[in-house]
Design an enzyme around this catalytic site. Structure first.
Site, PDB file in Angstrom:
ATOM      1  CG  ASP A   1      59.677  68.398  -7.154  1.00  0.00           C
ATOM      2  OD1 ASP A   1      59.058  69.036  -7.940  1.00  0.00           O
ATOM      3  OD2 ASP A   1      60.980  68.190  -8.169  1.00  0.00           O
TER       4      ASP A   1
ATOM      5  CD  GLU B   1      59.742  64.745 -12.130  1.00  0.00           C
ATOM      6  OE1 GLU B   1      60.257  64.393 -11.400  1.00  0.00           O
ATOM      7  OE2 GLU B   1      59.458  65.133 -12.751  1.00  0.00           O
TER       8      GLU B   1
END
Length: 687
Positions: free
Chosen positions: A277, A474
């Site tokens: 990520d 997020e």
């Protein structure tokens, strides 16, 4: 020149060979610089096409909101081709992969169809629908020139306070497992791209719903709750798996060789690419600025493609040094590169490296928007419906619409829409819920909108309050302090309730909100989730053109104190959802239209109502007993009339069930012989 021709001939011959043979040939000619370059993915804002050439980079990505100056399909395709030309200028001419977060449609590209976020698709329980959305998304991604999406998120959200809950299909692994069908649509449709199952493993189970937090569960629970969707994705041949920022019992996933190499690659048999990520390797030691030790740990754990948005040149230096010093075995590098090259061969990038502009016309086209509207319909969950307040009739009267999410396409689309966190306002093309209500209700009902509820009174037959959350993603979306309605929503509901009319609440949100204190004042409650660009799908359910079929993909808690409440004693249980009561067939005709009058050469009349409940569908216009027009409005042009002739006009109303009213009182018009009429404007009307 002769040598170059031999190599080209060999390359042409290899195209007919299996991918493994083609990859073997490439790897036999690759230097260490070629190989480690393939393992690096840089962000477009921090890398140029010439640097792709110089460093042999294997991939480029766009982070959320990282778009070219021309944010159109053509602008994206031009940018993609520039990077691809850089890749093809290398000696081995290995094309790049270009990654993008197309998580609910190709949501970074302006004009794309924005589908409901995953939590809404989970409410639909429709795996075939998810696959068709995958196919449509792949076409729109291809239409912008791109070839890799970081989707679907197959996380299992166990705590609604987590800011990525809406990226999950639901709280139980069965839904996410079922909805991995979207991978088939993305990878096996007419415009195939590479899909990514994310985030491996357990990101939806962190304590307190803390984004990038720690999932503190036994291995048995990890395997029972969080692993099944990834197994299903691997079984479907997903091309990539993204590793999670989060930890498992204190150990960062990006360092977890057991779960990445032993479980994912060996036990599940995953043969695709593992990708890190965003700058996640830098988090392994808990200090800013990645180190060579972090690089060694991540690659040896089983990471193949490293997403290094910034400082990727330093990363390459560390990776090269780690290989040369034998901290990372060459076999690990070769495994990673083999996986990357295999996917590039399978995607056909060597034969067709440049943007396929033939799909540009699919971006936001009518067929995809119709599919999105159907997805919105299927995602609506009816939670409360006292006294059959829904569906709303289209039979006249007034309906009041209010709320911050009624006329805001940015709010109804949520995060990951043009930008990472999303934004309120007129951000993308589409239909707001308010416009959908106006369109679906038609001319038979007066719709009044006032965001704050000012002006509502008892003359309205119902109020529709479209409330809930505003966009987030997020991190910024975490709500550790609870999930109550904001002050604006609570004040609006109080104002609407004071009018003593039924209040229909449409909840636009990425998760259940705490509504226990306000529920008593609601006649009906619909969970609309984050429907995306086609708000008319919400209106279709409100007015009964589509009966609600959605079921809760998560337990709706009584209070925020219940979190996590999975399969618990919530306000509404997991799987709960009402339908509409069976109604007797509509056999009642609409009321007779008001007596038509003639003004400025047009017929006009008062609207009919429909006691049968299916709603007025329009009007038929007759002249001397012959049908001359059919329309949905309340006026019709008279047209040219002959002098000295008597005309009789009548209007008949029809409803959606096919019933027709009696004719209106006739309007008789006679146009006198020239010179006999004193009126300056319009026809002469005989009484």
């Amino acid at each position: 020149m002769a040598i170059a021709l031999v190599v080209l001939a060999a390359g042409c011959d290899l195209r007919a060979k299996p991918p493994a043979d083609r990859v073997d040939d490439l790897m036999s000619r690759m230097s260490l610089a070629d190989k480690i370059g393939q393992m690096v993915q840089a962000e477009r804002a921090g890398v140029t096409p010439s640097q792709v050439t110089e460093y042999r980079l294997g991939s480029v990505l766009s982070g959320g909101g990282s778009a070219p100056p021309d944010n159109s399909p053509a602008g994206w395709a031009d940018m993609y081709d520039a990077y691809q030309r850089g890749a093809l200028a290398t000696p081995l001419k290995i094309p790049i992969l270009y990654g993008i977060d197309a998580v609910h449609g190709n949501n970074n590209v302006y004009g794309s169809t924005i589908f409901p976020h995953n939590i809404g698709l989970g409410a639909s329980r429709d795996a075939d629908l998810a696959e068709r959305i995958g196919t449509a998304t792949a076409e729109e991604v291809t239409g912008a020139g791109l070839d890799w999406t970081f989707a679907p998120c197959v996380c299992v959200a166990r705590d609604d306070r987590w800011g990525r809950t809406y990226e999950s299909f639901g709280e139980n692994p069965e839904i996410a497992t079922q909805m991995t069908s979207v991978i088939d649509g993305l990878q096996h449709g007419p415009a195939a791209i590479m899909a990514t199952a994310k985030h491996y493993l357990g990101d939806g189970g962190t304590t307190g719903g803390d984004d990038q937090g720690d999932t503190q569960v036994s291995e048995a629970d990890l395997r029972a709750i969080h692993l099944p969707p990834f197994k299903a994705a691997v079984d479907r041949g997903v091309g990539a798996v993204m590793i999670s920022f989060s930890s498992w019992n204190g150990d960062k996933m990006h360092a977890n060789k057991y779960l990445i190499t032993d479980v994912l690659k060996s036990e599940l048999g995953f043969t695709g690419i593992t990708v890190s990520d965003w700058a996640a390797v830098d988090q392994l030691d808990g200090r800013p600025g990645f180190t060579e030790d972090e690089v060694v740990t991540a690659v040896n754990a089983g990471l193949d493609m490293l997403m290094v948005p910034e400082n990727w040149e330093t990363f390459l230096d560390y990776l090269r040094d780690a290989v040369e010093s034998k901290q990372i075995p060459m076999s690990r590098i070769d495994d990673a590169v083999r996986r990357i090259l295999t996917k590039k061969v399978e995607l056909g990038l060597f034969e067709h490296p440049y943007a396929d502009r033939g799909y540009a016309g699919t971006v936001g086209n009518a067929a995809h928007r119709a599919l999105a509207r159907q997805a919105v319909r299927e995602s609506q969950v009816l939670l409360k419906n006292d006294d059959d307040a829904l569906p709303l009739a289209k039979s006249g009267g007034k309906i009041f619409v209010a709320g911050k999410n009624a006329d805001d396409i940015g709010n109804q689309s949520g995060g990951w829409t043009l930008t990472w966190q999303g934004a309120s306002g007129d951000t993308v093309p589409g239909t707001t819920i308010l416009q959908g209500i106006r369109d679906v209700a038609g001319d038979g009902t007066t719709i009044t909108y006032e965001r704050d509820g000012n002006g509502v009174d008892s003359t309205y037959r119902a109020a529709v309050a479209v409330i809930g959350e505003t966009p987030y993603a997020e991190g910024e979306g975490d709500r550790p302090g609870g999930l109550s309605l904001d002050v604006e929503d609570r004040q609006l509901l109080a104002k609407l309730s004071s009018a003593h009319i039924p209040v229909i609440v449409v909840m636009v949100s990425g998760r259940p909100l705490d509504i226990s204190h306000e529920l008593g004042g609601m006649a009906a409650l619909v969970a609309a989730w984050l429907p995306g660009s086609e708000g008319a799908g919400v209106a279709d359910v409100l007015f009964g053109d589509y009966a609600p079929t959605g079921r809760l993909p998560v337990t709706w808690p009584r209070t925020a104190d219940q979190q996590p409440v999975n399969d618990g004693n919530g306000l509404y249980a997991y799987g709960y959802g009402l339908g509409y009561a069976e109604r007797a067939p509509d056999t009642a005709p609409p009321s007779v239209p008001g007596h038509p009058i003639a003004t400025a050469s047009r017929l006009r009349w008062m609207a009919s109502t429909d006691p049968g409940g299916s709603g007025v569908d329009g009007y038929d216009i007759f002249r001397n007993g012959t049908l001359i027009g059919a329309l949905s409005g309340l006026s019709y042009p008279i047209g040219a009339l002959n002098a000295g002739v008597r005309y009789e006009f009548t209007v008949v109303a029809r409803d959606k069930a096919g019933n027709r009213s009696a004719p209106s009182t006739p309007l008789v018009i006679t146009v006198p012989i020239p010179g006999g009429c004193k009126a300056r404007h319009g026809p002469c009307v005989a009484t």
